[in-house]
Scaffold this motif. Sequence first.
Motif, PDB file in Angstrom:
ATOM      1  N   SER A   9       0.882  -1.149   0.445  1.00 28.66           N
ATOM      2  CA  SER A   9       0.317   0.135  -0.064  1.00 28.66           C
ATOM      3  C   SER A   9       0.512   0.971   0.401  1.00 28.66           C
ATOM      4  O   SER A   9       0.241   2.525  -0.481  1.00 28.66           O
ATOM      5  CB  SER A   9      -0.916   0.137   0.916  1.00 28.66           C
ATOM      6  OG  SER A   9       0.077   0.466   2.324  1.00 28.66           O
ATOM      7  N   LYS A  10       2.269   1.142   0.600  1.00 32.08           N
ATOM      8  CA  LYS A  10       2.994   2.423   0.352  1.00 32.08           C
ATOM      9  C   LYS A  10       3.887   2.063  -0.691  1.00 32.08           C
ATOM     10  O   LYS A  10       4.869   2.741  -0.633  1.00 32.08           O
ATOM     11  CB  LYS A  10       3.988   2.541   1.870  1.00 32.08           C
ATOM     12  CG  LYS A  10       2.967   2.645   3.592  1.00 32.08           C
ATOM     13  CD  LYS A  10       3.512   2.871   4.200  1.00 32.08           C
ATOM     14  CE  LYS A  10       2.766   3.094   5.439  1.00 32.08           C
ATOM     15  NZ  LYS A  10       3.359   3.287   6.541  1.00 32.08           N
ATOM     16  N   CYS A  11       3.671   1.126  -1.444  1.00 36.91           N
ATOM     17  CA  CYS A  11       4.751   1.490  -3.180  1.00 36.91           C
ATOM     18  C   CYS A  11       4.675   2.787  -3.499  1.00 36.91           C
ATOM     19  O   CYS A  11       3.103   3.364  -3.654  1.00 36.91           O
ATOM     20  CB  CYS A  11       4.281   0.065  -3.421  1.00 36.91           C
ATOM     21  SG  CYS A  11       5.144   0.096  -4.935  1.00 36.91           S
ATOM     22  N   ALA A  16      12.527   0.074  -9.385  1.00 37.81           N
ATOM     23  CA  ALA A  16      13.601   0.013  -7.950  1.00 37.81           C
ATOM     24  C   ALA A  16      14.248  -1.366  -7.690  1.00 37.81           C
ATOM     25  O   ALA A  16      14.470  -2.382  -8.349  1.00 37.81           O
ATOM     26  CB  ALA A  16      14.466   0.514  -6.655  1.00 37.81           C
ATOM     27  N   CYS A  17      12.947  -2.313  -7.339  1.00 40.01           N
ATOM     28  CA  CYS A  17      13.015  -3.258  -6.805  1.00 40.01           C
ATOM     29  C   CYS A  17      12.835  -4.583  -8.292  1.00 40.01           C
ATOM     30  O   CYS A  17      13.777  -5.449  -8.737  1.00 40.01           O
ATOM     31  CB  CYS A  17      11.671  -3.878  -6.345  1.00 40.01           C
ATOM     32  SG  CYS A  17       9.593  -4.062  -6.967  1.00 40.01           S
ATOM     33  N   VAL A  18      12.325  -3.859  -9.557  1.00 38.88           N
ATOM     34  CA  VAL A  18      12.169  -5.053 -10.497  1.00 38.88           C
ATOM     35  C   VAL A  18      13.334  -5.078 -11.119  1.00 38.88           C
ATOM     36  O   VAL A  18      13.708  -5.868 -12.277  1.00 38.88           O
ATOM     37  CB  VAL A  18      10.855  -3.817 -11.116  1.00 38.88           C
ATOM     38  CG1 VAL A  18      11.076  -4.823 -13.281  1.00 38.88           C
ATOM     39  CG2 VAL A  18       9.776  -4.530 -10.902  1.00 38.88           C
ATOM     40  N   GLU A  19      14.095  -3.660 -11.382  1.00 38.65           N
ATOM     41  CA  GLU A  19      14.969  -4.006 -11.852  1.00 38.65           C
ATOM     42  C   GLU A  19      16.316  -4.384 -11.013  1.00 38.65           C
ATOM     43  O   GLU A  19      17.315  -5.379 -11.465  1.00 38.65           O
ATOM     44  CB  GLU A  19      15.710  -2.246 -11.419  1.00 38.65           C
ATOM     45  CG  GLU A  19      15.605  -1.222 -12.598  1.00 38.65           C
ATOM     46  CD  GLU A  19      15.886   0.632 -12.514  1.00 38.65           C
ATOM     47  OE1 GLU A  19      16.966   0.652 -11.830  1.00 38.65           O
ATOM     48  OE2 GLU A  19      15.029   0.995 -13.175  1.00 38.65           O
ATOM     49  N   SER A  28       2.100  -3.407 -11.088  1.00 35.42           N
ATOM     50  CA  SER A  28       0.998  -3.299 -11.940  1.00 35.42           C
ATOM     51  C   SER A  28       0.171  -2.980 -12.696  1.00 35.42           C
ATOM     52  O   SER A  28       0.794  -1.392 -12.976  1.00 35.42           O
ATOM     53  CB  SER A  28      -0.337  -3.831 -10.447  1.00 35.42           C
ATOM     54  OG  SER A  28      -1.754  -3.571 -10.755  1.00 35.42           O
ATOM     55  N   LYS A  29      -0.284  -2.981 -14.074  1.00 33.53           N
ATOM     56  CA  LYS A  29      -0.802  -2.216 -14.912  1.00 33.53           C
ATOM     57  C   LYS A  29      -2.147  -1.339 -14.490  1.00 33.53           C
ATOM     58  O   LYS A  29      -2.751  -0.544 -14.580  1.00 33.53           O
ATOM     59  CB  LYS A  29      -1.477  -3.646 -16.525  1.00 33.53           C
ATOM     60  CG  LYS A  29       0.174  -3.872 -17.292  1.00 33.53           C
ATOM     61  CD  LYS A  29      -0.296  -4.070 -17.905  1.00 33.53           C
ATOM     62  CE  LYS A  29       0.917  -4.642 -18.654  1.00 33.53           C
ATOM     63  NZ  LYS A  29       1.082  -5.805 -20.055  1.00 33.53           N
ATOM     64  N   LYS A  30      -2.695  -2.598 -13.627  1.00 36.24           N
ATOM     65  CA  LYS A  30      -3.507  -1.849 -12.659  1.00 36.24           C
ATOM     66  C   LYS A  30      -3.037  -0.538 -12.055  1.00 36.24           C
ATOM     67  O   LYS A  30      -4.329   0.704 -11.972  1.00 36.24           O
ATOM     68  CB  LYS A  30      -4.240  -2.666 -11.783  1.00 36.24           C
ATOM     69  CG  LYS A  30      -5.303  -3.495 -12.573  1.00 36.24           C
ATOM     70  CD  LYS A  30      -5.505  -4.481 -11.524  1.00 36.24           C
ATOM     71  CE  LYS A  30      -6.542  -6.334 -12.611  1.00 36.24           C
ATOM     72  NZ  LYS A  30      -7.267  -7.019 -11.415  1.00 36.24           N
ATOM     73  N   ASP A  31      -2.605  -0.199 -11.281  1.00 32.15           N
ATOM     74  CA  ASP A  31      -2.307   0.727  -9.946  1.00 32.15           C
ATOM     75  C   ASP A  31      -1.452   1.725 -10.372  1.00 32.15           C
ATOM     76  O   ASP A  31      -0.120   2.356  -9.357  1.00 32.15           O
ATOM     77  CB  ASP A  31      -2.758   0.253  -8.741  1.00 32.15           C
ATOM     78  CG  ASP A  31      -1.795  -0.101  -8.064  1.00 32.15           C
ATOM     79  OD1 ASP A  31      -1.167  -0.915  -8.707  1.00 32.15           O
ATOM     80  OD2 ASP A  31      -2.128  -0.938  -7.043  1.00 32.15           O
ATOM     81  N   GLY A  32       0.382   0.925 -11.326  1.00 36.66           N
ATOM     82  CA  GLY A  32       0.993   1.339 -11.196  1.00 36.66           C
ATOM     83  C   GLY A  32       2.240   0.536  -9.712  1.00 36.66           C
ATOM     84  O   GLY A  32       3.739   1.378  -9.954  1.00 36.66           O
ATOM     85  N   LYS A  33       1.764  -0.131  -9.165  1.00 36.93           N
ATOM     86  CA  LYS A  33       2.346  -0.089  -7.673  1.00 36.93           C
ATOM     87  C   LYS A  33       3.140  -1.279  -8.317  1.00 36.93           C
ATOM     88  O   LYS A  33       2.772  -2.201  -8.800  1.00 36.93           O
ATOM     89  CB  LYS A  33       1.772  -0.123  -6.565  1.00 36.93           C
ATOM     90  CG  LYS A  33       1.642   0.788  -5.978  1.00 36.93           C
ATOM     91  CD  LYS A  33       0.488   0.990  -4.906  1.00 36.93           C
ATOM     92  CE  LYS A  33       0.136   1.986  -4.231  1.00 36.93           C
ATOM     93  NZ  LYS A  33      -0.729   2.003  -3.231  1.00 36.93           N
ATOM     94  N   CYS A  34       4.323  -1.373  -7.652  1.00 35.00           N
ATOM     95  CA  CYS A  34       5.028  -2.574  -7.414  1.00 35.00           C
ATOM     96  C   CYS A  34       4.605  -3.714  -6.695  1.00 35.00           C
ATOM     97  O   CYS A  34       4.269  -4.078  -5.436  1.00 35.00           O
ATOM     98  CB  CYS A  34       6.353  -2.274  -7.375  1.00 35.00           C
ATOM     99  SG  CYS A  34       7.596  -1.633  -8.378  1.00 35.00           S
ATOM    100  N   THR A  35       4.601  -5.151  -7.539  1.00 34.99           N
ATOM    101  CA  THR A  35       3.925  -6.560  -6.867  1.00 34.99           C
ATOM    102  C   THR A  35       4.717  -7.153  -7.134  1.00 34.99           C
ATOM    103  O   THR A  35       6.009  -7.778  -7.465  1.00 34.99           O
ATOM    104  CB  THR A  35       3.027  -6.745  -7.835  1.00 34.99           C
ATOM    105  OG1 THR A  35       2.034  -6.079  -8.141  1.00 34.99           O
ATOM    106  CG2 THR A  35       1.751  -8.531  -7.527  1.00 34.99           C
TER     107      THR A  35
END
Length: 78
Positions: A9-11, A16-19, A28-35
């Motif tokens: 929720s605070k993402c 950076a984590c994906v990299e 996420s394509k829905k909300d732009g936050k990392c999953t």
Amino acid sequence: MVRITQQRSKCIGCNACVEAAEYRWRVSKKDGKCTLVGGVEKRGFYSVLVTDNELDDNIAAAKNCPVHIIWVQTISSA
């Protein structure tokens, strides 16, 4: 074993984590936050157990996170 935990929720979706560990993190394509791939939600925190070979990449993901919402801990097997 290694436990990776994220407070999604605070993402802020900085990527950076994906990299650092693209096999464990996605944007996420829905909300732009990392999953956290494979993560299970409990009380707002997502967590997954992985093998030790993912430790270094996910420590880098946690260190690179500007909002400090990723935690990585080793779990001893007894």
